[in-house]
Scaffold this motif. Structure first.
Motif, PDB file in Angstrom:
ATOM      1  N   PRO A 192       0.673  -1.225  -0.147  1.00  0.00           N
ATOM      2  CA  PRO A 192      -0.094  -0.148  -0.102  1.00  0.00           C
ATOM      3  C   PRO A 192       0.870   1.170   0.173  1.00  0.00           C
ATOM      4  O   PRO A 192       2.017   1.259   0.660  1.00  0.00           O
ATOM      5  CB  PRO A 192      -0.829  -0.135   1.368  1.00  0.00           C
ATOM      6  CG  PRO A 192       0.122  -0.979   2.203  1.00  0.00           C
ATOM      7  CD  PRO A 192       0.690  -1.912   1.160  1.00  0.00           C
ATOM      8  N   ASN A 193       0.174   2.288  -0.605  1.00  0.00           N
ATOM      9  CA  ASN A 193       1.099   3.626  -0.508  1.00  0.00           C
ATOM     10  C   ASN A 193       0.756   4.004   0.957  1.00  0.00           C
ATOM     11  O   ASN A 193      -0.127   3.758   1.783  1.00  0.00           O
ATOM     12  CB  ASN A 193       0.777   4.694  -1.629  1.00  0.00           C
ATOM     13  CG  ASN A 193      -0.979   5.017  -1.711  1.00  0.00           C
ATOM     14  OD1 ASN A 193      -1.356   4.722  -0.536  1.00  0.00           O
ATOM     15  ND2 ASN A 193      -1.299   5.440  -2.699  1.00  0.00           N
ATOM     16  N   LYS A 194       1.443   5.446   1.271  1.00  0.00           N
ATOM     17  CA  LYS A 194       1.445   5.970   2.442  1.00  0.00           C
ATOM     18  C   LYS A 194      -0.014   6.171   2.969  1.00  0.00           C
ATOM     19  O   LYS A 194      -0.398   5.960   4.043  1.00  0.00           O
ATOM     20  CB  LYS A 194       2.322   7.318   2.474  1.00  0.00           C
ATOM     21  CG  LYS A 194       2.424   7.851   3.828  1.00  0.00           C
ATOM     22  CD  LYS A 194       3.543   8.946   3.784  1.00  0.00           C
ATOM     23  CE  LYS A 194       3.535   9.340   5.228  1.00  0.00           C
ATOM     24  NZ  LYS A 194       4.670  10.631   5.432  1.00  0.00           N
ATOM     25  N   ALA A 195      -0.891   6.684   1.937  1.00  0.00           N
ATOM     26  CA  ALA A 195      -2.139   6.919   2.420  1.00  0.00           C
ATOM     27  C   ALA A 195      -3.069   5.989   2.771  1.00  0.00           C
ATOM     28  O   ALA A 195      -3.945   6.204   3.584  1.00  0.00           O
ATOM     29  CB  ALA A 195      -2.880   7.723   1.032  1.00  0.00           C
ATOM     30  N   ALA A 196      -2.782   4.716   2.153  1.00  0.00           N
ATOM     31  CA  ALA A 196      -3.374   3.514   2.520  1.00  0.00           C
ATOM     32  C   ALA A 196      -2.893   2.838   3.687  1.00  0.00           C
ATOM     33  O   ALA A 196      -3.544   2.177   4.373  1.00  0.00           O
ATOM     34  CB  ALA A 196      -3.378   2.494   1.207  1.00  0.00           C
ATOM     35  N   ALA A 197      -1.641   2.998   3.993  1.00  0.00           N
ATOM     36  CA  ALA A 197      -0.890   2.225   4.776  1.00  0.00           C
ATOM     37  C   ALA A 197      -1.162   2.810   6.387  1.00  0.00           C
ATOM     38  O   ALA A 197      -1.213   2.194   7.385  1.00  0.00           O
ATOM     39  CB  ALA A 197       0.485   2.176   4.622  1.00  0.00           C
ATOM     40  N   ILE A 198      -1.940   3.819   6.366  1.00  0.00           N
ATOM     41  CA  ILE A 198      -2.429   4.545   7.547  1.00  0.00           C
ATOM     42  C   ILE A 198      -3.360   3.216   8.340  1.00  0.00           C
ATOM     43  O   ILE A 198      -3.541   3.857   9.518  1.00  0.00           O
ATOM     44  CB  ILE A 198      -2.911   5.816   7.284  1.00  0.00           C
ATOM     45  CG1 ILE A 198      -3.293   6.467   8.437  1.00  0.00           C
ATOM     46  CG2 ILE A 198      -4.359   5.720   6.373  1.00  0.00           C
ATOM     47  CD1 ILE A 198      -3.646   8.031   8.343  1.00  0.00           C
ATOM     48  N   LEU A 199      -4.017   2.703   7.716  1.00  0.00           N
ATOM     49  CA  LEU A 199      -4.941   1.679   8.066  1.00  0.00           C
ATOM     50  C   LEU A 199      -4.170   0.678   9.223  1.00  0.00           C
ATOM     51  O   LEU A 199      -4.753   0.553  10.125  1.00  0.00           O
ATOM     52  CB  LEU A 199      -5.142   0.535   6.901  1.00  0.00           C
ATOM     53  CG  LEU A 199      -6.396  -0.347   7.360  1.00  0.00           C
ATOM     54  CD1 LEU A 199      -7.576   0.299   7.670  1.00  0.00           C
ATOM     55  CD2 LEU A 199      -6.574  -1.522   6.087  1.00  0.00           C
ATOM     56  N   GLU A 200      -2.732   0.599   9.051  1.00  0.00           N
ATOM     57  CA  GLU A 200      -2.039  -0.022  10.091  1.00  0.00           C
ATOM     58  C   GLU A 200      -1.338   1.242  11.010  1.00  0.00           C
ATOM     59  O   GLU A 200      -1.128   0.959  12.048  1.00  0.00           O
ATOM     60  CB  GLU A 200      -0.937  -0.885   9.648  1.00  0.00           C
ATOM     61  CG  GLU A 200      -0.125  -1.520  10.771  1.00  0.00           C
ATOM     62  CD  GLU A 200       0.860  -2.614  10.431  1.00  0.00           C
ATOM     63  OE1 GLU A 200       0.850  -3.074   9.457  1.00  0.00           O
ATOM     64  OE2 GLU A 200       1.466  -2.897  11.605  1.00  0.00           O
TER      65      GLU A 200
END
Ligand code: AMP
Ligand code: GLY
Length: 424
Positions: free
Chosen positions: A92-100
């Protein structure tokens, strides 16, 4: 094709082993890797957080695909750096990795999209957090918002303990800036299940379930660790649980991320608790679990490169994801004293016993080649001994048999990995 894997643990060794099985791959690099990974890949001395150096390496060596194994570089935005350079990268890119990367983000997402999880409040002011605790029911769970090596969760049984926890996380900054914000949530009970999945931004494919053993000592005593052993599949992940999660959790999470303008491509790891009120999400991770990968990947029938490329290209709907109809168990061999303090540098003996043994794997987590060419211990978790079997009991017996093939000073393991199988 040429593949670069970023990371250095047992999970990355399991990924490297899967990549090595692909007929499409003729060269594997791993940065920084470890002594076991070095037997199937060329280890490159670049740290996982050195994004520019890693991207430059991938360019110079004409790497076709880079796979990010670890959470820190994902949350830090390594995928954005690679994509800006026109490099193909899985994760995932940074915007999506925020999920973790942010528990406050993931809890708010679940609330907004009605994905079942524990009731909670978020705080950025310790005094307000303490005022809230005075009205809350005990036990209660405190979570530092950011990444904290899996250690930023405190389960408190009394108000005094919880107040001390808020002080540790938010004022003493025991987990660093991860503690600038925190989540306080309802304590839940039930069995835990890890479900890993591949995601291409819109489609999600679920892998075979697994269960981790997070505490250091037998009987789930002792401190939380990165994971002392796993088994797959989980007999508690029944058809009923699967149906529920497919309806209310998995696709709902992928759709929620897309609606938020953060389409997720990569691995979503659902940490579930099977509570008396039904399955609830404990946490999301944006990568394979460690040591879940060590029991799930050896059972995957697909070519991992095909699946990862389908995620990148948004074509996961064309993949028929399949797992072997068997079981696997992983027992971690650690250095005595882990996770607090332990010694390193002891020779690991018996590694040759795994050669030519089908269905047995010795995944390296903390090992290195010393100056004399010997493989020595180099971490708290040293090896993940994994074995397959026709069923969970056979896999467990095989894995424990294989732990006896290895010896090193201060070798420590739990003796009850997979004990829950007997209660299924
Ligand atoms: P996490 O890092 O969020 O997975 O939390 C680490 C561990 O703490 C989990 O694997 C659970 O065993 C436990 N835990 C986390 N949240 C809760 C909760 N709300 N209720 C009970 N146990 C929890
Ligand atoms: N085994 C749990 C994790 O990877 O977070």
């Amino acid at each position: 094709m040429k593949v670069l894997i970023v990371g250095s643990g047992g999970r990355e060794h399991a990924i490297a082993m899967s990549v090595a099985k692909s007929s499409r791959v003729d060269k594997i690099y791993c940065a920084p890797g470890n002594a076991g990974i070095g037997q199937i890949a060329e280890c490159v001395a670049i740290g996982a957080m050195e994004f520019d150096k890693l991207a430059a390496f991938a360019k110079e060596n004409a790497v076709d695909l880079t796979i990010i194994g670890m959470d820190d570089p994902l949350v830090g935005g390594i995928v954005d750096v690679f994509e800006a350079e026109g490099l193909r990268v899985f994760g995932p890119n940074k915007a999506a990795a925020i999920l973790e990367g942010s528990k406050a983000f993931s809890k708010d997402l679940m609330k907004k999209y009605h994905i079942p999880t524990a009731a909670y409040e978020t705080f950025d002011d310790p005094e307000k957090a303490i005022a809230y605790l005075k009205t809350a029911k005990m036990p209660i769970v405190l979570k530092a918002d950011g990444l904290a090596l899996g250690k930023g969760v405190l389960i408190c049984s009394t108000l005094a303990e919880a107040e001390a926890g808020v002080k540790e996380i938010m004022m003493d900054k025991k987990f660093g800036s991860a503690g600038n914000h925190m989540v306080i949530e309802e304590f839940m009970t039930g069995r835990e299940v890890s479900v890993l999945s591949y995601v291409d931004g819109k489609t999600i494919k679920i892998m075979s379930s697994a269960q981790d053993h997070k505490r250091a000592k037998d009987g789930d005593q002792g401190l939380n660790t990165g994971g002392m052993g796993t088994f797959s599949p989980s007999p508690f992940y029944t058809k009923e649980v699967d149906d529920f999660c497919r309806k209310y959790v998995f696709q709902a999470t992928v759709d929620a991320m897309a609606k938020e303008g953060r389409p997720f491509k990569g691995i979503i790891f659902f940490g579930l608790m099977l509570t008396p009120d039904g399955p609830k999400v404990l946490e999301y991770n944006a990568r394979f679990g460690d040591p879940e990968a060590q029991v799930v990947l050896p059972r995957m029938k697909n070519d991992i490169i095909d699946v990862m490329e389908a995620c990148i290209d948004g074509k996961l709907d064309q993949i028929d994801l399949q797992f072997e109809d068997n079981a696997a168990v992983c027992v971690v061999l650690a250095s005595d004293g882990y996770p607090v303090s332990y010694q390193k540098g002891f020779e690991i003996r018996g590694l040759e016993n795994f050669e030519g043994k089908d269905g047995y794997y010795c995944f390296h987590a903390g090992s290195k080649l010393d100056d004399s060419g010997k493989i020595v211990t180099n971490g708290g978790r040293v090896l993940g001994i994994t074995a397959k079997g026709a069923d969970l009991k056979e896999a467990r017996a095989n894995a424990y048999k294989a732990t006896g093939w290895i010896d090193f000073d201060n070798k420590y393991m739990r003796h009850d990995i997979g004990k829950a199988i007997d209660e299924a």
